[in-house]
Design an enzyme around this catalytic site. Structure first.
Site, PDB file in Angstrom:
ATOM      1  N   ASP A 193      -4.945 -13.088   8.081  1.00  0.00           N
ATOM      2  CA  ASP A 193      -5.111 -12.626   6.702  1.00  0.00           C
ATOM      3  C   ASP A 193      -6.420 -11.846   6.602  1.00  0.00           C
ATOM      4  O   ASP A 193      -7.481 -12.334   7.010  1.00  0.00           O
ATOM      5  CB  ASP A 193      -5.135 -13.816   5.745  1.00  0.00           C
ATOM      6  CG  ASP A 193      -5.244 -13.374   4.286  1.00  0.00           C
ATOM      7  OD1 ASP A 193      -4.176 -13.190   3.664  1.00  0.00           O
ATOM      8  OD2 ASP A 193      -6.375 -13.234   3.789  1.00  0.00           O
ATOM      9  N   ASN A 201      -8.907  -2.576  -2.286  1.00  0.00           N
ATOM     10  CA  ASN A 201      -8.034  -1.883  -3.239  1.00  0.00           C
ATOM     11  C   ASN A 201      -8.769  -1.554  -4.530  1.00  0.00           C
ATOM     12  O   ASN A 201      -8.635  -0.446  -5.077  1.00  0.00           O
ATOM     13  CB  ASN A 201      -6.815  -2.756  -3.568  1.00  0.00           C
ATOM     14  CG  ASN A 201      -5.694  -2.597  -2.549  1.00  0.00           C
ATOM     15  OD1 ASN A 201      -5.570  -1.569  -1.896  1.00  0.00           O
ATOM     16  ND2 ASN A 201      -4.880  -3.628  -2.415  1.00  0.00           N
ATOM     17  N   ASP A 210      -3.689   1.062   1.642  1.00  0.00           N
ATOM     18  CA  ASP A 210      -2.557   1.224   2.558  1.00  0.00           C
ATOM     19  C   ASP A 210      -3.020   1.750   3.914  1.00  0.00           C
ATOM     20  O   ASP A 210      -2.517   1.324   4.963  1.00  0.00           O
ATOM     21  CB  ASP A 210      -1.533   2.186   1.957  1.00  0.00           C
ATOM     22  CG  ASP A 210      -0.741   1.558   0.817  1.00  0.00           C
ATOM     23  OD1 ASP A 210      -0.829   0.328   0.635  1.00  0.00           O
ATOM     24  OD2 ASP A 210      -0.037   2.305   0.104  1.00  0.00           O
ATOM     25  N   ASP A 236      -1.518  -8.474   2.640  1.00  0.00           N
ATOM     26  CA  ASP A 236      -2.528  -8.284   3.690  1.00  0.00           C
ATOM     27  C   ASP A 236      -2.394  -9.345   4.781  1.00  0.00           C
ATOM     28  O   ASP A 236      -3.358  -9.667   5.463  1.00  0.00           O
ATOM     29  CB  ASP A 236      -3.931  -8.315   3.082  1.00  0.00           C
ATOM     30  CG  ASP A 236      -4.216  -9.621   2.344  1.00  0.00           C
ATOM     31  OD1 ASP A 236      -3.271 -10.420   2.154  1.00  0.00           O
ATOM     32  OD2 ASP A 236      -5.370  -9.848   1.958  1.00  0.00           O
TER      33      ASP A 236
END
Length: 327
Positions: A193, A201, A210, A236
């Site tokens: 993770d 973001n 992305d 993620d």
């Protein structure tokens, strides 16, 4: 061997030589030829021995030749020898029994390249029932096959990272666990993770987010072995299925290699971005299935997060004690 001109299926019958009968026969043959040119498929008329008496322009285009070059060729010229027995003979047998045979085959062009095709083979008989020829219709299904492959890829692979998705991961995990039960291989799962990905973001926008996800996928690919499966689990999160694992120490060593892959910053359109990851590892036990394997690895990953970013934990708990993935 006499070859019929390419603008006719057969020579006009000689039974009635009156001018009106000849004109009628020629008109009928020209009409049939025009129909064959407009059906959108390759069409061939062959004699009893398989030699082409008529070839339409679509068939010629499919096989990288001209009508003149292919008229007089043989049916077997457009297949690999091994395909004649496995693909073509069953279609011929069906045609002999039922009058028509259908199937999908691999055909050869004159330049040696191949293409997938759906063919229909019909037998021509005269009024007495005697066999007088064969009609072969060929449909190039290359685009259909490509679309099928794209649909399969869309169903099994993540569109952003091109990694296997959950569906394909489940299939591979379940297969690996079957092999493990037979004593063939050890199995482990690494749950990876990205730490504080929401901040990426929020700071740089989802397009950069992305880009980070794609680059992380590329880093992870470089860190795992050829026999491992790297999948995007969602958001993620990534999962690495480790097969042919001897023990916890080997799984931990691979996990450390994955962590090391995050040391260098990622180069993005907005500049270098540094990210870290937390990893949980679970080595499969006799009682594990897909859900319990990932649940235990996911729980170990959250233990790593609670101890600080960029850490790794190996699960020592019984399967089922950790929260389900995605909660």
């Amino acid at each position: 061997m006499s070859v019929v001109p390419p603008d006719h299926f057969f020579t006009a019958p000689e039974a009635n030589n009156s001018p009106s009968a000849v004109v009628s026969d020629l008109s009928r043959l020209r009409m049939l030829s025009r129909i064959a040119e407009q059906v959108g498929e390759g069409v061939v008329v062959a004699d009893n021995d398989g030699w082409f008496q008529y070839v339409n322009s679509e068939f010629a285009a499919q096989h990288a030749g001209t009508v003149e070059e292919l008229t007089g060729a043989h049916l077997s010229s457009f297949y690999r020898e091994e395909d004649l027995a496995t693909q073509v003979q069953p279609i011929i047998a069906s045609a002999l029994e039922c009058g028509i045979g259908r199937g999908e085959v691999t055909r050869l062009r004159r330049d040696g390249t191949q293409f997938p095709a759906r063919i229909t083979l019909s037998l021509l008989r005269d009024d007495t029932g005697a066999l007088i020829g064969r009609v072969l219709c060929v449909q190039d299904i290359t685009k259909q096959r490509q679309l099928e492959q794209e649909l399969r890829r869309a169903a099994l692979y993540d569109p952003l990272t091109r990694l296997p998705n959950r569906r394909l991961l489940r299939d591979r995990v379940e297969h690996a666990l079957v092999l493990r039960a037979r004593g063939h291989t050890g199995v482990a799962a690494l749950f990876v993770d990205i730490d504080s990905f929401k901040r990426v973001n929020d700071t740089f926008g989802h397009n950069v987010g992305d880009e980070v996800l794609v680059q992380v996928a590329g880093r992870l690919v470089q860190c795992v072995r050829e026999c491992d499966t790297l999948a995007r689990h969602g958001g993620d999160e990534y999962v690495v299925l480790l097969e042919e694992i001897a023990d916890r120490e080997q799984a931990t060593s691979i996990g450390q290699r994955v962590l090391a892959g995050f040391r260098e910053p990622l180069r993005t359109v907005v500049g270098n971005i540094s990210v870290s990851a937390s990893i949980g590892i679970h080595v499969a036990t006799d009682d594990d299935d897909y859900d319990s394997l990932l649940r235990a690895a996911d729980g170990a990953m959250y233990e790593a997060k609670r101890s600080g970013h960029g850490g790794l934990r190996v699960s020592a708990a019984q399967p089922g004690r950790f929260r389900p993935s995605g909660h």
